[in-house]
Design an enzyme around this catalytic site. Structure first.
Site, PDB file in Angstrom:
ATOM      1  N   GLU A 113       0.873  -1.192   0.000  1.00 23.27           N
ATOM      2  CA  GLU A 113       0.000   0.000   0.000  1.00 23.27           C
ATOM      3  C   GLU A 113       0.906   1.237   0.000  1.00 23.27           C
ATOM      4  O   GLU A 113       1.633   1.465   0.979  1.00 23.27           O
ATOM      5  CB  GLU A 113      -0.895  -0.041   1.239  1.00 23.27           C
ATOM      6  CG  GLU A 113      -2.066   0.887   1.148  1.00 23.27           C
ATOM      7  CD  GLU A 113      -2.988   0.756   2.368  1.00 23.27           C
ATOM      8  OE1 GLU A 113      -3.220  -0.368   2.836  1.00 23.27           O
ATOM      9  OE2 GLU A 113      -3.458   1.806   2.835  1.00 23.27           O
ATOM     10  N   LYS A 159      -7.218  -1.464  11.603  1.00 26.11           N
ATOM     11  CA  LYS A 159      -6.534  -1.842  10.351  1.00 26.11           C
ATOM     12  C   LYS A 159      -5.403  -0.847  10.089  1.00 26.11           C
ATOM     13  O   LYS A 159      -4.316  -1.220   9.659  1.00 26.11           O
ATOM     14  CB  LYS A 159      -7.553  -1.849   9.209  1.00 26.11           C
ATOM     15  CG  LYS A 159      -7.034  -2.418   7.903  1.00 26.11           C
ATOM     16  CD  LYS A 159      -6.397  -1.403   7.002  1.00 26.11           C
ATOM     17  CE  LYS A 159      -5.983  -2.024   5.669  1.00 26.11           C
ATOM     18  NZ  LYS A 159      -5.199  -1.121   4.841  1.00 26.11           N
ATOM     19  N   ASP A 219       5.368 -14.017  12.449  1.00 24.72           N
ATOM     20  CA  ASP A 219       4.070 -14.605  12.117  1.00 24.72           C
ATOM     21  C   ASP A 219       2.978 -13.553  12.303  1.00 24.72           C
ATOM     22  O   ASP A 219       2.457 -13.357  13.408  1.00 24.72           O
ATOM     23  CB  ASP A 219       3.845 -15.820  13.034  1.00 24.72           C
ATOM     24  CG  ASP A 219       2.534 -16.532  12.762  1.00 24.72           C
ATOM     25  OD1 ASP A 219       1.687 -15.968  12.049  1.00 24.72           O
ATOM     26  OD2 ASP A 219       2.369 -17.651  13.275  1.00 24.72           O
ATOM     27  N   HIS A 264      -3.141   9.828  -0.397  1.00 29.10           N
ATOM     28  CA  HIS A 264      -3.229   8.493  -0.975  1.00 29.10           C
ATOM     29  C   HIS A 264      -3.086   8.549  -2.492  1.00 29.10           C
ATOM     30  O   HIS A 264      -2.321   7.818  -3.088  1.00 29.10           O
ATOM     31  CB  HIS A 264      -4.624   7.939  -0.672  1.00 29.10           C
ATOM     32  CG  HIS A 264      -4.601   6.695   0.121  1.00 29.10           C
ATOM     33  ND1 HIS A 264      -4.602   6.689   1.487  1.00 29.10           N
ATOM     34  CD2 HIS A 264      -4.561   5.402  -0.254  1.00 29.10           C
ATOM     35  CE1 HIS A 264      -4.583   5.457   1.918  1.00 29.10           C
ATOM     36  NE2 HIS A 264      -4.550   4.652   0.881  1.00 29.10           N
TER      37      HIS A 264
END
Ligand code: MEV
Length: 414
Positions: free
Chosen positions: A74, A250, A266, A365
């Site tokens: 991203e 998130k 992990d 963005h």
């Protein structure tokens, strides 16, 4: 002087050279995962799936400077983390108790209290058996630490806490639990249902704090105060509405997962644990807390997470890219890496909230997205930067515009 000013303007080769000059890496050689190693990490192996590795700069955590390796696709995440770390200046973190937990589950029990009493009476014996499994871990000061019990509707769980030193420890604790199973079964008259580590340990959390003065947050103290109040409102709202809480979290995990991937950790385990922790009060809530410190005239952020990263074991030791990342970080201990990850999570969250409650995220963005669009439209080499600049200037950052401007650029050059 900021050693990384203008870093983003350099080519990847020049960035590697800068890191080498700063003695953060030994060589400018790019690291890849050789096929023979990759083949040992997966079944039915075909080829490697690649993701970009970038570095976030400006991270000062517990008075130590870090250049943070991040693997993420991203485009805005690395830039946002670097920018947030620059505004926040420093992070303070603690991880008082790094410990794994595993469980042996017994079901179909007529009298759970009696079973727990019996197992409890033999707790020292069980711990002794558990400690006989991995003597090298014991020699390093780690290994099984304690046993305790809980019960759930006719089922009993024996919990084993385990210090895996700097290792992931999944194999170590699972082997110990499976070894212990027969000793547990010999003490009771029910068979064990399963023995497995838990990825959740809410008693072993990392806590990180950072702050920024109202003055540094805005163009002046009043503007900074107004922005700080909106960031606090965003953090409070994320405690109430799970739709927002998931997206809020998130944004935190954007930074954390990127560092986990870069260091071979992990990320599935960490994700699962963080989301369970976000639900610990009965509803799913935002994980960070931003508040106003009116005396200090500053915005203060806190993040507490049950994350437990490793710097040894698993595939970390064999994956050359993970090793490269750990070298870049100055060979941190597992505790240090966990505190750094939590700091990167807080920085990512700060960057997201700051943008969301002010100009919105689309501007930043989309201007980064313009490089991706440029490449997708077929731009190559220097064309990518030129086309991305033109896309940003045009205010129409979409694929059609990218094709149109690229054609125009090429026609001009002919
Ligand atoms: C995008 O990857 C992450 C954000 O949606 C996080 C947030 O909304 O807090 C910007």
């Amino acid at each position: 002087m900021n050693l990384f000013s203008g870093f983003y303007k350099l080519s990847p080769e020049e960035r590697l050279e800068r890191l080498e000059e700063l003695k953060l890496i030994d060589s400018v050689k790019k690291v890849t995962l050789p096929e023979e190693l990759a083949m040992t990490m997966s079944e039915n192996y075909l080829f490697n799936f690649e993701l970009p590795l970038g570095v976030a700069v400006n991270f000062n955590v517990n008075d130590k400077q870090y250049v943070v390796p991040m693997v993420i696709e991203e485009p805005s995440v690395v830039a946002a983390a670097s920018n947030a770390a620059k505004i926040l200046r420093s992070f303070t973190g603690v991880f008082p108790k790094r410990e794994l937990i595993g469980q042996i589950i017994i079901t179909d029990i007529s009298d759970s209290d009696r079973m727990i009493d019996r197992l409890n009476q033999h707790k020292e014996y069980l711990l002794e058996q558990a400690r006989s499994v991995n003597l090298s871990m014991i020699k390093r000061g780690g290994g099984p630490k304690d046993i305790f019990f809980d019960q759930y509707q006719g089922a009993v769980s024996l919990y084993l806490t385990y210090d895996s030193c700097d290792a992931m420890g999944a194999n170590a604790i699972n082997t110990t639990l499976e070894h212990l199973t027969s000793y547990v079964e010999s003490l009771i008259d029910s068979p064990v249902l399963m023995a497995i580590l838990s990825n959740y340990n809410p008693d072993a959390t990392v806590k990180v704090t950072s702050q920024v003065s109202f003055n540094d947050l805005g163009s002046n103290s009043e503007a900074g105060f107004e922005l700080a109040k909106r960031i606090v409102a965003a953090s409070e709202y994320a405690k109430l509405d799970p739709y927002r809480a998931v997206t809020h979290n998130k944004g935190i995990m954007n930074g954390i997962d990127a560092l986990l991937l870069a260091t071979g950790n992990d990320f599935r385990a960490v994700e699962a644990a963080c989301h369970a922790f976000a639900s610990r009060e009965g509803s799913y809530q935002g994980l960070s807390n931003w508040s106003l410190d009116l005396t200090g005239q500053q915005l203060v952020g806190h993040l507490e997470l049950p994350i437990n990263l490793a710097t040894l074991g698993g595939t970390i030791g064999v994956n050359p890219t993970a090793q490269w990342s750990l070298d870049l970080l100055g060979r941190p201990s597992a505790k240090e890496l966990s505190i750094l990850a939590c700091s990167v999570g807080l920085a990512s969250n700060f960057a997201a909230l700051k943008a969301l409650v002010s100009e919105g995220i689309q501007r930043g963005h989309m201007s980064l997205q313009s490089r991706v669009l440029a490449a997708q439209a077929g731009a190559i080499g220097e064309e990518i930067d030129d086309l991305s600049r033109q896309l940003n200037q045009s205010g129409q950052i979409n694929r059609q515009q990218a094709y149109h401007l690229l054609n125009k650029m090429r026609r001009k050059e002919m």
